[in-house]
Scaffold this motif. Structure first.
Motif, mmCIF file in Angstrom:
data_model
loop_
_atom_site.group_PDB
_atom_site.id
_atom_site.type_symbol
_atom_site.label_atom_id
_atom_site.label_comp_id
_atom_site.label_asym_id
_atom_site.label_seq_id
_atom_site.Cartn_x
_atom_site.Cartn_y
_atom_site.Cartn_z
ATOM 1 N N HIS A 175 -11.284 63.748 45.771
ATOM 2 C CA HIS A 175 -10.686 64.808 44.962
ATOM 3 C C HIS A 175 -10.644 64.339 43.503
ATOM 4 N N LYS A 176 -11.107 65.182 42.636
ATOM 5 C CA LYS A 176 -11.134 64.832 41.216
ATOM 6 C C LYS A 176 -10.184 65.731 40.431
ATOM 7 N N TRP A 177 -9.353 65.072 39.602
ATOM 8 C CA TRP A 177 -8.475 65.786 38.681
ATOM 9 C C TRP A 177 -8.885 65.405 37.255
ATOM 10 N N TYR A 178 -9.351 66.394 36.521
ATOM 11 C CA TYR A 178 -9.902 66.124 35.192
ATOM 12 C C TYR A 178 -9.637 67.322 34.294
ATOM 13 N N GLU A 179 -8.858 67.083 33.266
ATOM 14 C CA GLU A 179 -8.544 68.145 32.311
ATOM 15 C C GLU A 179 -8.656 67.588 30.899
ATOM 16 N N ILE A 192 -8.393 60.341 39.191
ATOM 17 C CA ILE A 192 -7.561 60.774 38.066
ATOM 18 C C ILE A 192 -8.246 60.386 36.756
ATOM 19 N N TYR A 193 -8.606 61.383 35.958
ATOM 20 C CA TYR A 193 -9.333 61.132 34.713
ATOM 21 C C TYR A 193 -8.637 61.858 33.552
ATOM 22 N N GLY A 194 -8.369 61.100 32.512
ATOM 23 C CA GLY A 194 -7.808 61.687 31.319
ATOM 24 C C GLY A 194 -6.301 61.558 31.223
ATOM 25 N N ALA A 195 -5.808 61.555 29.972
ATOM 26 C CA ALA A 195 -4.382 61.350 29.711
ATOM 27 C C ALA A 195 -3.528 62.482 30.255
ATOM 28 N N GLU A 196 -4.001 63.719 30.148
ATOM 29 C CA GLU A 196 -3.226 64.861 30.620
ATOM 30 C C GLU A 196 -3.016 64.790 32.131
ATOM 31 N N THR A 197 -4.094 64.526 32.852
ATOM 32 C CA THR A 197 -3.996 64.440 34.313
ATOM 33 C C THR A 197 -3.103 63.282 34.737
ATOM 34 N N GLY A 220 4.883 63.742 35.957
ATOM 35 C CA GLY A 220 5.220 65.149 36.089
ATOM 36 C C GLY A 220 5.418 65.877 34.783
ATOM 37 N N THR A 221 4.771 65.423 33.727
ATOM 38 C CA THR A 221 4.892 66.078 32.430
ATOM 39 C C THR A 221 3.551 66.032 31.720
ATOM 40 N N SER A 222 3.430 66.795 30.654
ATOM 41 C CA SER A 222 2.168 66.823 29.909
ATOM 42 C C SER A 222 2.041 65.582 29.032
ATOM 43 N N ALA A 223 0.812 65.330 28.585
ATOM 44 C CA ALA A 223 0.545 64.133 27.787
ATOM 45 C C ALA A 223 1.283 64.151 26.454
ATOM 46 N N ARG A 224 1.596 65.321 25.931
ATOM 47 C CA ARG A 224 2.264 65.390 24.629
ATOM 48 C C ARG A 224 3.731 64.969 24.715
ATOM 49 N N HIS A 225 4.294 64.953 25.926
ATOM 50 C CA HIS A 225 5.710 64.619 26.096
ATOM 51 C C HIS A 225 5.934 63.216 26.642
ATOM 52 N N ILE A 226 4.860 62.403 26.742
ATOM 53 C CA ILE A 226 5.002 61.040 27.245
ATOM 54 C C ILE A 226 5.725 60.182 26.204
ATOM 55 N N GLY A 227 6.740 59.454 26.655
ATOM 56 C CA GLY A 227 7.493 58.600 25.744
ATOM 57 C C GLY A 227 6.890 57.215 25.606
ATOM 58 N N ARG A 228 7.552 56.401 24.838
ATOM 59 C CA ARG A 228 7.045 55.065 24.501
ATOM 60 C C ARG A 228 6.926 54.165 25.746
ATOM 61 N N GLN A 229 7.963 54.128 26.563
ATOM 62 C CA GLN A 229 7.941 53.283 27.762
ATOM 63 C C GLN A 229 6.855 53.749 28.748
ATOM 64 N N GLU A 230 6.805 55.046 28.994
ATOM 65 C CA GLU A 230 5.801 55.577 29.912
ATOM 66 C C GLU A 230 4.381 55.341 29.389
ATOM 67 N N ALA A 231 4.230 55.474 28.086
ATOM 68 C CA ALA A 231 2.913 55.272 27.484
ATOM 69 C C ALA A 231 2.420 53.835 27.695
#
Length: 299
Positions: free
Chosen positions: A133-137, A242-247, A254-265
C-alpha cells in the motif's frame, strides 16, 4: 622471401616438382601480404618408408596461411559485432542520461507522480508475494512546517545552502564517524538523495554513484535549492509505503505537515536514515542531537 639453405637427402623428379611447388606457394603468400616471422621452419616430406627428403629453411618470412577464408570471415564478424555492441551500449547510456536530465528540467514545474524508490518497493512486494500500500501526497513547501524543513536539513545536510551538490566536509565527518563506530548521519547531500530517489532506487553500486554524480550538477543548476528541498520532502521514504512529509505527519501524528512542531519534526527527521526500521517514538537520542544542531544553526 629469404632463406638460408636447404638439404635434400635423395634426388628425384617428384622431389624437384615438390620444391618448385613449395617455392611458388611461399612466394604467393608473401605477395598476398600474409607475413609472419619464424627463426626456423622444418618441413619433412616422406616419400615412402625407405626414403626421406628434408628441406630446412632459415628466417622464413612468409609461411603458408594457416587460417582458411571461412575462419578469417568469422574473426572479422566477431570483431565487427563487438564494435557495434559497444557503440550501441554507449548510445543507450547517453540516451538514458539525457532522458534523466530532461526529467529533472521538467521537475522544476511538474511534481513527479512516482519515483524509482516507489517502483522498487512495489516490485519487491510483488516478488515476495505480499500486499503493498502506498501513501503519497505532494504538497507545496509553504504547507510544510519550517521546523520540519529545518530538522531535515540539520539531520541530513547541514551545509545544504552552502554547497553546490557535494559536501566534502560532511564526507570527511561521516568517514571519521565510521572509524569511531558512532555514525549518526550519511555523507550524501539532499541533492544526491533526491537524484537517487527519483532515478536509481536504494541499490548501491559504483556505477550508480557515478551516474548519480553526473546528474547532481544538473539538478542544482535547473532546480535551485528551494525546489530541491520541496521535492525531497515530498518524495523521501518515511516508512513502509509512506512517502512525503504530509503523509508521514498524518500517519505518525495525525496532523498535517504544516502543524508539525519542533519535537515532532526532529523525531521525523531522525528516522530518515532507516525509514523501514525506525519509528519516531524510539528516536529519543538522535532527535536530541538534531534539536541541538538546529539551535546551533539558529533555528
Amino acid at each position: 622471401m629469404r632463406s638460408g639453405y636447404f638439404e635434400i637427402s635423395a634426388g628425384s623428379t617428384s622431389t624437384a616438382a615438390f620444391i618448385l611447388s613449395l617455392h611458388l606457394r611461399l612466394a604467393h603468400h608473401s605477395a598476398s601480404g600474409e607475413v609472419w616471422r619464424a627463426e626456423r621452419l622444418l618441413l619433412t616430406i616422406e616419400r615412402n618408408q625407405q626414403s626421406r627428403h628434408t628441406l630446412i629453411f632459415w628466417n622464413v618470412n612468409s609461411p603458408p596461411n594457416t587460417l582458411g577464408k571461412s575462419q578469417r570471415w568469422k574473426s572479422l564478424l566477431r570483431k565487427g559485432f563487438l564494435r557495434s555492441f559497444l557503440l550501441w551500449l554507449v548510445v543507450a547510456v547517453l540516451a538514458l542520461w539525457s532522458l534523466a536530465a530532461l526529467l529533472l528540467v521538467a521537475a522544476r514545474w511538474i511534481d513527479p507522480p512516482t519515483t524509482a524508490v516507489q517502483i522498487q518497493r512495489r516490485f519487491q512486494a510483488w516478488i515476495d508475494d505480499r500486499q503493498y500500500h502506498k501513501w503519497y501526497e505532494f504538497v507545496p513547501l509553504t504547507q510544510i512546517s519550517p521546523d520540519l524543513q529545518h530538522a531535515v536539513v540539520a539531520a541530513e545536510d547541514a551545509r545544504f545552502y552552502q554547497h553546490n551538490g557535494f559536501d566534502w566536509h560532511e564526507i570527511q565527518i561521516a568517514a571519521q564517524e565510521d572509524l569511531e563506530g558512532d555514525r549518526t548521519r550519511g555523507a550524501s547531500t539532499l541533492t544526491q538523495q533526491l537524484v537517487k530517489n527519483l532515478f536509481f532506487g536504494t541499490t548501491r553500486s559504483i556505477l550508480r554513484k557515478g551516474a548519480e554524480a553526473t546528474l547532481v550538477p544538473v539538478a542544482e543548476f535547473v532546480l535551485g535549492k528551494r525546489r530541491i528541498l520541496e521535492l525531497y520532502l515530498n518524495v523521501v521514504e518515511w516508512g513502509p509505503g509512506i512517502y512525503g512529509a504530509e503523509t508521514a505527519s498524518r500517519f505518525y501524528y495525525g496532523t498535517s505537515a504544516r502543524h508539525i512542531g519542533r519535537q515532532e519534526a526532529a523525531r521525523l527527521a531522525a528516522i530518515l536514515p532507516g525509514p523501514l526500521k525506525r519509528r519516531p517514538e524510539r528516536m529519543n537520542r538522535y532527535s536530541s542531537i538534531i534539536l541541538n544542531r538546529m539551535s546551533q544553526m539558529g533555528w
